[in-house]
Design an enzyme around this catalytic site. Structure first.
Site, PDB file in Angstrom:
ATOM      1  CG  ASP A 115      -0.345  -0.284   2.523  1.00  0.00           C
ATOM      2  OD1 ASP A 115       0.884  -0.153   2.643  1.00  0.00           O
ATOM      3  OD2 ASP A 115      -1.071  -0.640   3.463  1.00  0.00           O
ATOM      4  CG  ASN A 160     -10.045   0.418  10.377  1.00  0.00           C
ATOM      5  OD1 ASN A 160      -9.052  -0.260  10.161  1.00  0.00           O
ATOM      6  ND2 ASN A 160     -10.414   1.423   9.605  1.00  0.00           N
ATOM      7  CG  HIS A 193      -6.637  -0.955   7.720  1.00  0.00           C
ATOM      8  ND1 HIS A 193      -6.597   0.419   7.884  1.00  0.00           N
ATOM      9  CD2 HIS A 193      -5.417  -1.390   8.085  1.00  0.00           C
ATOM     10  CE1 HIS A 193      -5.404   0.766   8.316  1.00  0.00           C
ATOM     11  NE2 HIS A 193      -4.668  -0.306   8.460  1.00  0.00           N
ATOM     12  CD  GLU A 212      -8.990   2.484   6.142  1.00  0.00           C
ATOM     13  OE1 GLU A 212      -9.123   1.565   6.964  1.00  0.00           O
ATOM     14  OE2 GLU A 212      -8.315   3.502   6.373  1.00  0.00           O
TER      15      GLU A 212
HETATM   16  C1  GLP Z   1      -1.287   0.586   8.432  1.00  0.00           C
HETATM   17  C2  GLP Z   1      -0.867   0.033   7.065  1.00  0.00           C
HETATM   18  C3  GLP Z   1      -0.886  -1.461   7.035  1.00  0.00           C
HETATM   19  C4  GLP Z   1      -0.323  -1.968   8.336  1.00  0.00           C
HETATM   20  C5  GLP Z   1      -1.327  -1.658   9.429  1.00  0.00           C
HETATM   21  C6  GLP Z   1      -0.812  -1.931  10.812  1.00  0.00           C
HETATM   22  O1  GLP Z   1      -2.226   1.603   8.306  1.00  0.00           O
HETATM   23  N1  GLP Z   1      -1.643   0.493   5.978  1.00  0.00           N
HETATM   24  O2  GLP Z   1      -0.166  -1.935   5.916  1.00  0.00           O
HETATM   25  O3  GLP Z   1      -0.136  -3.365   8.247  1.00  0.00           O
HETATM   26  O4  GLP Z   1      -1.848  -0.355   9.306  1.00  0.00           O
HETATM   27  O5  GLP Z   1       0.207  -1.027  11.160  1.00  0.00           O
HETATM   28  P1  GLP Z   1       1.144  -1.233  12.412  1.00  0.00           P
HETATM   29  O6  GLP Z   1       1.941  -2.473  12.136  1.00  0.00           O
HETATM   30  O7  GLP Z   1       2.032  -0.007  12.459  1.00  0.00           O
HETATM   31  O8  GLP Z   1       0.278  -1.374  13.601  1.00  0.00           O
END
Ligand code: GLP
Length: 220
Positions: free
Chosen positions: A48, A115, A117, A122
């Site tokens: 992403d 949430n 995702h 989302e």
């Molecule tokens: C982010 C990214 C994801 C990531 C997730 C968890 O918004 N878009 O690719 O895996 O949320 O992030 P984190 O590992 O910092 O908790």
């Protein structure tokens, strides 16, 4: 992951950024430096990106991916496939088609958002959602503020590999750590399968391996 890469040294790997997998990537780099692992032939697919953010911007997720994964693992930049960062629908459709033609992802390394995702899929995101431009949810903007210091610095839109592609990965590793993930991890793994919690769709995927620390699973 090292085992999977040893079996399939030319794997197509979909790779997340975010805080959670950084320990995994550092450990892989350590093994590579010690000669125990040679991931140099894999193809890396970016999961992403913030819409329109160029690689030289400090917030570029492509830049983060290069620094944390591609370079430390000795993967040539020619084998890094970015998501179409402008989110142009034709470019996204072509991207999905090319991944399908190549045979899909062998491995996806995913974190989970507050949430539910996956990538930036989302809620609500259906199981057949394609790679596309999305509006970020308020919780995602708040969570991503931790990377850049303030919610104002978090772009409002992003491009994400779609649920359809990532759910079809031959093997999926889902990583979560910390008590702030406990509720969403339970909903994703034990709650109803619903587009309202995109990660719950993993319950229907073929081979999902979940790695949690005690805080992300243990009783409150
Ligand atoms: C982010 C990214 C994801 C990531 C997730 C968890 O918004 N878009 O690719 O895996 O949320 O992030 P984190 O590992 O910092 O908790």
């Amino acid at each position: 992951m090292a085992g999977i890469l040893a079996e399939r040294p030319d794997a197509r790997v979909l790779v997340a950024t975010g805080s959670t997998p950084m320990g995994l990537y550092a450990e892989l780099a350590r093994r590579r430096a010690g000669g125990a692992l040679d991931p140099s032939r894999i193809t890396v697919y970016q999961l992403d990106e913030y819409a329109g953010i160029p690689p030289e911007d400090p917030r570029s997720l492509l830049g983060w991916l290069v620094r944390s994964f591609v370079e430390p693992l000795g993967i040539p930049l020619e084998r890094l496939v970015p998501v179409p960062r402008d989110g142009d629908p034709d470019a996204c459709a072509r991207y999905d088609l090319e991944v399908d033609r190549a045979g899909g992802y062998d491995l996806a390394i995913l974190g989970i958002g507050p949430n539910g995702h996956l990538g930036f899929n989302e809620p609500p995101s259906d199981a057949d959602a394609p790679t596309r431009l999305v509006e970020l949810a308020p919780e995602t903007i708040r969570a991503n503020a931790a990377y850049w210091g303030s919610p104002d610095l978090v772009p409002r839109r992003a491009v994400t590999v779609g649920m359809r592609g990532l759910l079809a990965a031959r093997t999926i590793l889902l990583l979560a750590s910390g008590a702030h993930k406990r509720d969403i991890v339970r909903r994703a793994l034990r709650g109803p399968v619903t587009p309202e919690v995109p990660a719950s769709l993993l319950q229907r995927a073929a081979d999902v391996r979940v790695f949690l620390d005690r805080d992300a699973w243990g009783e409150p």
